[in-house]
Design a protein around this motif. Structure first.
Motif, PDB file in Angstrom:
ATOM      1  N   ASP A  24       0.834  -1.185  -0.073  1.00  0.00           N
ATOM      2  CA  ASP A  24       0.074   0.193  -0.069  1.00  0.00           C
ATOM      3  C   ASP A  24       0.790   1.294  -0.255  1.00  0.00           C
ATOM      4  O   ASP A  24       1.937   1.124   0.532  1.00  0.00           O
ATOM      5  CB  ASP A  24      -0.798   0.143   1.390  1.00  0.00           C
ATOM      6  CG  ASP A  24      -1.963  -1.177   1.015  1.00  0.00           C
ATOM      7  OD1 ASP A  24      -2.599  -1.224   0.117  1.00  0.00           O
ATOM      8  OD2 ASP A  24      -1.984  -1.788   2.209  1.00  0.00           O
ATOM      9  N   HIS A  25       0.379   2.297  -0.674  1.00  0.00           N
ATOM     10  CA  HIS A  25       1.044   3.685  -0.305  1.00  0.00           C
ATOM     11  C   HIS A  25       0.947   3.967   1.127  1.00  0.00           C
ATOM     12  O   HIS A  25       0.266   3.703   1.748  1.00  0.00           O
ATOM     13  CB  HIS A  25       0.327   4.750  -1.182  1.00  0.00           C
ATOM     14  CG  HIS A  25       0.590   4.508  -2.715  1.00  0.00           C
ATOM     15  ND1 HIS A  25      -0.361   3.651  -3.409  1.00  0.00           N
ATOM     16  CD2 HIS A  25       1.300   5.090  -3.515  1.00  0.00           C
ATOM     17  CE1 HIS A  25      -0.084   3.631  -4.694  1.00  0.00           C
ATOM     18  NE2 HIS A  25       0.792   4.539  -4.803  1.00  0.00           N
ATOM     19  N   ILE A  26       1.978   4.846   1.611  1.00  0.00           N
ATOM     20  CA  ILE A  26       2.462   5.103   2.927  1.00  0.00           C
ATOM     21  C   ILE A  26       2.168   6.632   2.736  1.00  0.00           C
ATOM     22  O   ILE A  26       3.070   7.267   2.083  1.00  0.00           O
ATOM     23  CB  ILE A  26       3.684   4.856   3.166  1.00  0.00           C
ATOM     24  CG1 ILE A  26       3.998   3.046   3.521  1.00  0.00           C
ATOM     25  CG2 ILE A  26       3.861   5.256   4.711  1.00  0.00           C
ATOM     26  CD1 ILE A  26       5.057   2.872   3.677  1.00  0.00           C
ATOM     27  N   THR A  27       1.256   7.180   3.690  1.00  0.00           N
ATOM     28  CA  THR A  27       1.322   8.419   3.626  1.00  0.00           C
ATOM     29  C   THR A  27       1.791   9.063   4.992  1.00  0.00           C
ATOM     30  O   THR A  27       1.551   8.603   6.163  1.00  0.00           O
ATOM     31  CB  THR A  27      -0.574   8.811   3.644  1.00  0.00           C
ATOM     32  OG1 THR A  27      -0.994   8.517   2.397  1.00  0.00           O
ATOM     33  CG2 THR A  27      -0.530  10.507   3.756  1.00  0.00           C
ATOM     34  N   MET A  28       2.651  10.070   5.055  1.00  0.00           N
ATOM     35  CA  MET A  28       3.279  10.751   6.084  1.00  0.00           C
ATOM     36  C   MET A  28       2.985  11.999   5.943  1.00  0.00           C
ATOM     37  O   MET A  28       3.302  12.634   4.978  1.00  0.00           O
ATOM     38  CB  MET A  28       4.945  10.382   6.101  1.00  0.00           C
ATOM     39  CG  MET A  28       4.977   8.650   6.163  1.00  0.00           C
ATOM     40  SD  MET A  28       6.670   8.115   6.357  1.00  0.00           S
ATOM     41  CE  MET A  28       7.151   8.868   8.067  1.00  0.00           C
ATOM     42  N   TRP A  29       3.084  12.777   7.066  1.00  0.00           N
ATOM     43  CA  TRP A  29       3.036  14.382   7.119  1.00  0.00           C
ATOM     44  C   TRP A  29       4.455  15.106   6.919  1.00  0.00           C
ATOM     45  O   TRP A  29       5.226  14.604   7.889  1.00  0.00           O
ATOM     46  CB  TRP A  29       2.511  14.773   8.741  1.00  0.00           C
ATOM     47  CG  TRP A  29       2.188  16.114   8.655  1.00  0.00           C
ATOM     48  CD1 TRP A  29       2.814  16.966   9.184  1.00  0.00           C
ATOM     49  CD2 TRP A  29       0.941  16.667   7.966  1.00  0.00           C
ATOM     50  NE1 TRP A  29       2.278  18.220   9.211  1.00  0.00           N
ATOM     51  CE2 TRP A  29       1.145  18.133   8.250  1.00  0.00           C
ATOM     52  CE3 TRP A  29      -0.222  16.196   7.022  1.00  0.00           C
ATOM     53  CZ2 TRP A  29       0.197  18.963   7.727  1.00  0.00           C
ATOM     54  CZ3 TRP A  29      -0.926  17.250   6.515  1.00  0.00           C
ATOM     55  CH2 TRP A  29      -0.686  18.588   7.065  1.00  0.00           C
ATOM     56  N   GLN A  30       4.454  15.741   6.004  1.00  0.00           N
ATOM     57  CA  GLN A  30       5.650  16.671   6.230  1.00  0.00           C
ATOM     58  C   GLN A  30       5.426  17.981   6.839  1.00  0.00           C
ATOM     59  O   GLN A  30       4.788  18.986   6.588  1.00  0.00           O
ATOM     60  CB  GLN A  30       6.056  16.733   4.538  1.00  0.00           C
ATOM     61  CG  GLN A  30       7.295  17.779   4.144  1.00  0.00           C
ATOM     62  CD  GLN A  30       8.495  17.083   4.454  1.00  0.00           C
ATOM     63  OE1 GLN A  30       8.540  15.785   4.368  1.00  0.00           O
ATOM     64  NE2 GLN A  30       9.607  17.758   4.602  1.00  0.00           N
ATOM     65  N   ALA A  63       0.263  24.606   0.993  1.00  0.00           N
ATOM     66  CA  ALA A  63      -0.358  25.826   0.720  1.00  0.00           C
ATOM     67  C   ALA A  63      -0.153  26.998   1.735  1.00  0.00           C
ATOM     68  O   ALA A  63       0.229  27.920   1.409  1.00  0.00           O
ATOM     69  CB  ALA A  63      -1.573  25.651  -0.054  1.00  0.00           C
ATOM     70  N   ASP A  64      -0.160  26.647   2.991  1.00  0.00           N
ATOM     71  CA  ASP A  64      -0.083  27.499   3.989  1.00  0.00           C
ATOM     72  C   ASP A  64       1.285  27.439   4.701  1.00  0.00           C
ATOM     73  O   ASP A  64       1.378  28.359   5.373  1.00  0.00           O
ATOM     74  CB  ASP A  64      -1.298  27.162   5.075  1.00  0.00           C
ATOM     75  CG  ASP A  64      -1.304  25.962   5.719  1.00  0.00           C
ATOM     76  OD1 ASP A  64      -0.485  25.100   5.333  1.00  0.00           O
ATOM     77  OD2 ASP A  64      -2.210  25.287   6.403  1.00  0.00           O
ATOM     78  N   GLY A  65       1.950  26.698   4.305  1.00  0.00           N
ATOM     79  CA  GLY A  65       3.443  26.576   4.859  1.00  0.00           C
ATOM     80  C   GLY A  65       3.404  25.853   6.072  1.00  0.00           C
ATOM     81  O   GLY A  65       4.448  25.662   6.689  1.00  0.00           O
ATOM     82  N   GLU A  66       2.290  25.206   6.456  1.00  0.00           N
ATOM     83  CA  GLU A  66       1.979  24.535   7.901  1.00  0.00           C
ATOM     84  C   GLU A  66       2.211  23.159   7.691  1.00  0.00           C
ATOM     85  O   GLU A  66       2.163  22.278   8.722  1.00  0.00           O
ATOM     86  CB  GLU A  66       0.700  24.742   8.444  1.00  0.00           C
ATOM     87  CG  GLU A  66       0.327  26.243   8.825  1.00  0.00           C
ATOM     88  CD  GLU A  66       1.468  26.711   9.771  1.00  0.00           C
ATOM     89  OE1 GLU A  66       1.658  26.042  10.712  1.00  0.00           O
ATOM     90  OE2 GLU A  66       1.874  28.105   9.860  1.00  0.00           O
ATOM     91  N   GLY A  67       2.688  22.659   6.572  1.00  0.00           N
ATOM     92  CA  GLY A  67       3.061  21.200   6.398  1.00  0.00           C
ATOM     93  C   GLY A  67       1.878  20.718   5.310  1.00  0.00           C
ATOM     94  O   GLY A  67       0.899  21.150   5.037  1.00  0.00           O
ATOM     95  N   ALA A  68       2.212  19.351   4.842  1.00  0.00           N
ATOM     96  CA  ALA A  68       1.461  18.622   3.823  1.00  0.00           C
ATOM     97  C   ALA A  68       1.681  17.239   4.009  1.00  0.00           C
ATOM     98  O   ALA A  68       2.612  16.853   4.371  1.00  0.00           O
ATOM     99  CB  ALA A  68       1.470  19.352   2.474  1.00  0.00           C
ATOM    100  N   ALA A  69       0.758  16.584   3.588  1.00  0.00           N
ATOM    101  CA  ALA A  69       0.781  15.199   3.442  1.00  0.00           C
ATOM    102  C   ALA A  69       1.579  14.715   2.513  1.00  0.00           C
ATOM    103  O   ALA A  69       1.345  15.157   1.186  1.00  0.00           O
ATOM    104  CB  ALA A  69      -0.531  14.490   3.605  1.00  0.00           C
TER     105      ALA A  69
END
Length: 253
Positions: free
Chosen positions: A135-141, A146-152
Motif C-alpha cells: 500500500d502507499h504510505i502517507t506521512m506528514w511533512q 499551501a499555507d506553509g504549515e505542512g502537507a501529507a
C-alpha cells in the motif's frame, strides 16, 4: 537490452541471473557497469534513477524476466527516438518459469500496457505494488503545503524500491551539514504497535491489530563528522526509533 549508439554502432546484452551473488566487474572506469545496473532498474522501478542521458538516448529495448510474488512476469519496454510517445511498455505473464523463459512476448498473456514515460512508471508501479500487496504510505511533512504549515506526502513503489536498491557507490554517504558536529544517516522500515502483546510489526494501513497506526521505524544509523566527506554506514542496525521501544522488547517480532 538493445540499442544504437550515436556513432551507429549497434549493441545488445542478455544475461540469465541464476541463484547466488552476481558481480559486474571491469578493470576500467566508465566501461558501462553502472549503466548495466541502471538498465535493470528502469523496468523494475518504472523510471530511471542514475542512467546517463546519452545512454538513455541509445536504448531501443529493455526487457526483464522476473518472479513477482511467485508470478512469472516479463516487463518489456520499447523506445523510438523522435516518436510520440517515445516509449511504450507491456507487462506479460506466464503460467510457469519455463514458459516465460522460452516464449516470445506475443506468446504470453498481456496483463498491462502503457504509452509514454509517465504512464509507464504508473503502470509498472501499480502492477508491482498490487502483486506484492503493498500500500502507499502517507506521512506528514512538517514544512510545505499551501499555507506553509505542512502537507501529507504519499510514498509509493519508488520509495519501496529505493529501500532495496542502493545508489552507485551506495555504501558511502556525503556529509553536507556543517552546522552540526556530527550528521546522522538513517534508513528504516515503518512499523506499528500491536495492541495485545505490545510488540511491533510491519505497518499496514488495513491492519486491525494496531499496526495500522505508524509508530516508528526500525533504523540503520551511524554518526559521521562533516569533515569526513564520505563514511561507510553498513551494518549499523541499532534500535527502534520510538519512545516505547524498551517496553516493547526492542525490534519487531
Amino acid at each position: 537490452m538493445s540499442g544504437v549508439k550515436h556513432s551507429g554502432e549497434r549493441f545488445g546484452f542478455e544475461q540469465f541471473f541464476g541463484p547466488g551473488v552476481w558481480v559486474i566487474a571491469h578493470p576500467a572506469n566508465s566501461a558501462g557497469k553502472t549503466s548495466l545496473l541502471e538498465c535493470l532498474v528502469w523496468p523494475l522501478r518504472g523510471a530511471p534513477r542514475d542512467l546517463p542521458p546519452d545512454v538513455r538516448s541509445w536504448l531501443r529495448t529493455l526487457s526483464v524476466d522476473v518472479m513477482v510474488a511467485g508470478r512469472p512476469t516479463r516487463i518489456s519496454m520499447e523506445f523510438t527516438p523522435m516518436a510520440r510517445p517515445a516509449a511504450t511498455c507491456r507487462i506479460w505473464a506466464a503460467g510457469f518459469e519455463g514458459e516465460l523463459l522460452e516464449s516470445a512476448d506475443g506468446e504470453l498473456r498481456l496483463v498491462a500496457e502503457a504509452s509514454g514515460l509517465e504512464d509507464t512508471s504508473r503502470v509498472i508501479s501499480g502492477y508491482l505494488m498490487d502483486a506484492l500487496r503493498m500500500d502507499h504510505i502517507t506521512m506528514w511533512q512538517g514544512k510545505g503545503g499551501a499555507d506553509g504549515e505542512g502537507a501529507a506526502q504519499v510514498h509509493g513503489w519508488a520509495s519501496y524500491f529505493g529501500a532495496c536498491y542502493l545508489n552507485p557507490g551506495g555504501d558511502y554517504v556525503l556529509s553536507t551539514d556543517t552546522s552540526q558536529p556530527y550528521s546522522l544517516f538513517e534508513s528504516g522500515v515503518p512499523v506499528g504497535k500491536i495492541t495485545a502483546p505490545g510488540l511491533y510489526g510491519p505497518f499496514h494501513k488495513t491492519a486491525t491489530d494496531g499496526r495500522q497506526v505508524l509508530a516508528g521505524f526500525v533504523v540503520a544509523e551511524t554518526p559521521f563528522a562533516p569533515t569526513m566527506r564520505r563514511h561507510p554506514w553498513r551494518r549499523h542496525i541499532r534500535r527502534l526509533q520510538h519512545d516505547d521501544r524498551e517496553e516493547a522488547g526492542g525490534l519487531p517480532q
